[in-house]
Motif scaffolding. Structure first.
Motif, mmCIF file in Angstrom:
data_model
loop_
_atom_site.group_PDB
_atom_site.id
_atom_site.type_symbol
_atom_site.label_atom_id
_atom_site.label_comp_id
_atom_site.label_asym_id
_atom_site.label_seq_id
_atom_site.Cartn_x
_atom_site.Cartn_y
_atom_site.Cartn_z
ATOM 1 N N HIS A 144 0.859 -1.138 0.104
ATOM 2 C CA HIS A 144 0.100 -0.094 0.037
ATOM 3 C C HIS A 144 0.952 1.302 -0.075
ATOM 4 O O HIS A 144 2.196 1.098 0.380
ATOM 5 C CB HIS A 144 -0.916 -0.047 1.427
ATOM 6 C CG HIS A 144 -0.066 0.170 2.449
ATOM 7 N ND1 HIS A 144 -0.218 1.452 3.070
ATOM 8 C CD2 HIS A 144 0.502 -0.757 3.185
ATOM 9 C CE1 HIS A 144 0.522 1.220 4.197
ATOM 10 N NE2 HIS A 144 1.080 0.204 4.532
ATOM 11 N N PRO A 198 0.484 5.909 -0.695
ATOM 12 C CA PRO A 198 -0.570 7.171 -0.492
ATOM 13 C C PRO A 198 -1.782 6.826 -1.655
ATOM 14 O O PRO A 198 -1.323 6.796 -2.539
ATOM 15 C CB PRO A 198 0.277 8.198 -0.823
ATOM 16 C CG PRO A 198 1.565 8.041 -0.484
ATOM 17 C CD PRO A 198 1.816 6.453 -1.010
ATOM 18 N N ARG A 199 -2.897 6.687 -0.951
ATOM 19 C CA ARG A 199 -4.234 6.642 -1.900
ATOM 20 C C ARG A 199 -4.253 5.253 -2.582
ATOM 21 O O ARG A 199 -4.916 5.249 -3.679
ATOM 22 C CB ARG A 199 -4.600 7.889 -2.691
ATOM 23 C CG ARG A 199 -4.612 9.104 -1.731
ATOM 24 C CD ARG A 199 -4.816 10.424 -2.551
ATOM 25 N NE ARG A 199 -5.185 11.520 -1.788
ATOM 26 C CZ ARG A 199 -6.662 11.904 -1.443
ATOM 27 N NH1 ARG A 199 -7.617 11.219 -1.469
ATOM 28 N NH2 ARG A 199 -6.598 12.780 -0.473
ATOM 29 N N CYS A 202 -3.905 0.787 -2.427
ATOM 30 C CA CYS A 202 -3.507 -0.424 -1.907
ATOM 31 C C CYS A 202 -3.686 -1.496 -2.964
ATOM 32 O O CYS A 202 -4.446 -1.628 -3.953
ATOM 33 C CB CYS A 202 -4.151 -0.796 -0.678
ATOM 34 S SG CYS A 202 -5.907 -1.151 -0.844
ATOM 35 N N GLU A 258 -10.956 4.739 6.428
ATOM 36 C CA GLU A 258 -10.126 5.308 7.447
ATOM 37 C C GLU A 258 -9.104 6.387 6.729
ATOM 38 O O GLU A 258 -9.002 7.416 7.351
ATOM 39 C CB GLU A 258 -9.752 4.342 8.384
ATOM 40 C CG GLU A 258 -10.539 3.616 9.293
ATOM 41 C CD GLU A 258 -9.825 2.584 10.150
ATOM 42 O OE1 GLU A 258 -8.462 2.443 10.265
ATOM 43 O OE2 GLU A 258 -10.723 1.673 10.491
ATOM 44 N N ALA A 259 -8.536 5.851 5.909
ATOM 45 C CA ALA A 259 -7.218 6.686 5.195
ATOM 46 C C ALA A 259 -7.881 7.717 4.667
ATOM 47 O O ALA A 259 -7.212 8.795 4.664
ATOM 48 C CB ALA A 259 -6.671 5.690 4.050
ATOM 49 N N GLY A 274 -8.328 10.588 6.938
ATOM 50 C CA GLY A 274 -7.003 11.276 7.386
ATOM 51 C C GLY A 274 -6.421 10.503 8.599
ATOM 52 O O GLY A 274 -5.489 10.759 8.989
ATOM 53 N N GLU A 275 -6.738 9.012 8.596
ATOM 54 C CA GLU A 275 -6.266 8.119 9.439
ATOM 55 C C GLU A 275 -4.934 7.629 8.821
ATOM 56 O O GLU A 275 -4.838 6.846 7.748
ATOM 57 C CB GLU A 275 -6.923 7.071 10.057
ATOM 58 C CG GLU A 275 -6.237 6.056 10.832
ATOM 59 C CD GLU A 275 -5.591 6.452 11.949
ATOM 60 O OE1 GLU A 275 -4.356 6.381 11.879
ATOM 61 O OE2 GLU A 275 -6.181 7.145 12.768
ATOM 62 N N THR A 276 -3.714 8.086 9.059
ATOM 63 C CA THR A 276 -2.428 7.740 8.555
ATOM 64 C C THR A 276 -1.950 6.167 8.769
ATOM 65 O O THR A 276 -1.018 5.739 7.823
ATOM 66 C CB THR A 276 -1.092 8.656 8.842
ATOM 67 O OG1 THR A 276 -1.143 8.723 10.274
ATOM 68 C CG2 THR A 276 -1.464 10.162 8.612
ATOM 69 N N SER A 277 -2.170 5.868 9.745
ATOM 70 C CA SER A 277 -2.213 4.413 10.104
ATOM 71 C C SER A 277 -3.077 3.350 9.541
ATOM 72 O O SER A 277 -3.119 2.299 10.156
ATOM 73 C CB SER A 277 -1.410 4.148 11.470
ATOM 74 O OG SER A 277 -2.535 4.380 12.095
ATOM 75 N N ASP A 324 -1.531 -0.194 8.527
ATOM 76 C CA ASP A 324 -0.416 -0.685 9.108
ATOM 77 C C ASP A 324 -0.668 -2.017 9.877
ATOM 78 O O ASP A 324 0.053 -3.076 9.420
ATOM 79 C CB ASP A 324 0.071 -0.028 10.484
ATOM 80 C CG ASP A 324 0.539 1.473 9.901
ATOM 81 O OD1 ASP A 324 0.737 1.585 8.665
ATOM 82 O OD2 ASP A 324 0.838 2.263 10.666
#
Length: 350
Positions: free
Chosen positions: A261, A263-264, A266, A299-300, A303-306, A309
């Motif tokens: 995955h 940025p933007r 996966c 979530e992404a 704005g959830e950066t993790s 993960d």
């Protein structure tokens, strides 16, 4: 056309992701390439019915469309064909899928969940200020805030983004379908010196038969199908007159994207990683990780950066577990310890 999420690929991973994201309020487009090939004879091991229900809703698995599997048989490590009966399994029986029908029903569930179905093939992808500008083969364009690659082994999005794919073996499969004459409702497996065979009944009175080996060991390719088949001990009895079948060669390598995955975007399903068919993990992993990816996209985009993960860590854990399982199976097969196919798998990862 504009959307929050473009899911490229409408197999089990893509449909599960589309349902999860659309059910959480995203505007989802599910891109279906009708020419994409699927394997015949897919199966779900015991305990996976609940996963299918959770991802797609109840009723996708039923005996009018698919077959309940009552067990497996394997000649592995010995010449005897040993049965494992699912009646003794607390998780219940498995399923033998009509894969084309399963995929079509999953797409229908995605549409019912609110995803927009679009038929076409991805041609190009370019970064934009607010996501991606995607071009299809027929020149149609889609603006998407996020793109999920579920295009199978082609990994069409990840490949265009240059992530790189690590290949761990060169396994291929010779696959044929034929009329079924064996009453056993389950998958049968037979190890041989340069690989292994499996056969599984299909709904509608058909059967899939496959021989798996490394590409470099295939030698005479499909021309050697009849010769190899006649050398088996159990497949000859189970699959009957398969010597005259016309198999096709399919990729069956174990591989994984180096990056799952970014940025933007996966990848999920076979676009993320492929497992040895012996593990029977491919379709169940695709459904589970596709659904989780769809939820993580929400979530992404919030704005959830993790957001990805834990998902990515679990994917890598699954990759390691299936690799360990493959080595375990290779160690169990002692009749051809020095044969290249088996020696490579015993040494893999050491």
């Amino acid at each position: 056309m504009r959307c929050d999420l473009l899911v490229a690929g409408a197999g089990p991973a893509g449909a599960a992701a589309a349902i999860a994201a659309a059910g959480r309020g995203l505007n989802v487009v599910l891109l279906h390439d009708a020419r994409a090939a699927t394997w015949a004879g897919e199966s779900l091991p015991p305990g996976m019915a609940g996963l299918v229900d959770a991802a797609f809703g109840p009723g996708l698995l039923d005996e009018d469309r698919h077959l309940v599997a009552y067990g497996t048989r394997a000649a592995w490590g010995s010449d005897d064909l040993v049965e494992t009966d699912f009646l003794a399994n607390p998780l219940g029986g498995g399923w033998l899928l009509d894969r084309a029908r399963f995929d079509a029903d999953a797409r229908a569930r995605a549409a019912a969940a609110g995803a927009t179905m679009l038929e076409g093939r991805l041609e190009g992808i370019a970064a934009a200020s607010d996501g991606w500008d995607i071009t299809l083969r027929d020149s149609r364009r889609i603006a998407a805030r996020f793109i999920l690659d579920a295009t199978g082994r082609a990994a069409a999005v990840a490949r265009r983004l240059g992530t790189g794919r690590e290949v761990f073996d060169r396994q291929v499969a010779l696959v044929a379908t034929l009329d079924d004459a064996d009453p056993y409702r389950g998958t049968s497996v037979e190890a041989v010196a340069d690989g292994w065979w499996y056969t599984t009944p299909l709904p509608g009175g058909r059967r899939v038969l496959a021989f798996l080996t490394d590409a470099g060991l295939l030698g005479d390719g499909t021309a050697g199908w009849a010769r190899r088949f006649e050398m088996t001990q159990h497949m000859r009895r189970i699959a009957g007159a398969a010597a005259g079948a016309a198999p096709r060669i399919c990729p069956a390598e174990t591989a994984a994207e180096r990056t799952l995955h970014g940025p933007r975007w996966c990848a999920a399903g076979d676009a993320a990683m492929t497992f040895d068919p012996l593990s029977s993990q491919g379709i169940s992993a695709a459904i589970l990780m596709g659904a989780r990816a769809g939820a993580a996209v929400v979530e992404a985009l919030a704005g959830e950066t993790s957001a990805f993960d834990d998902w990515a860590e679990d994917y890598r854990t699954l990759q390691g577990e299936t690799a360990d399982l493959g080595r375990h199976y290779a160690v169990l097969e002692t009749r051809w310890r020095d044969a290249p196919f088996w020696a490579r798998r015993r040494m893999a990862g050491t």
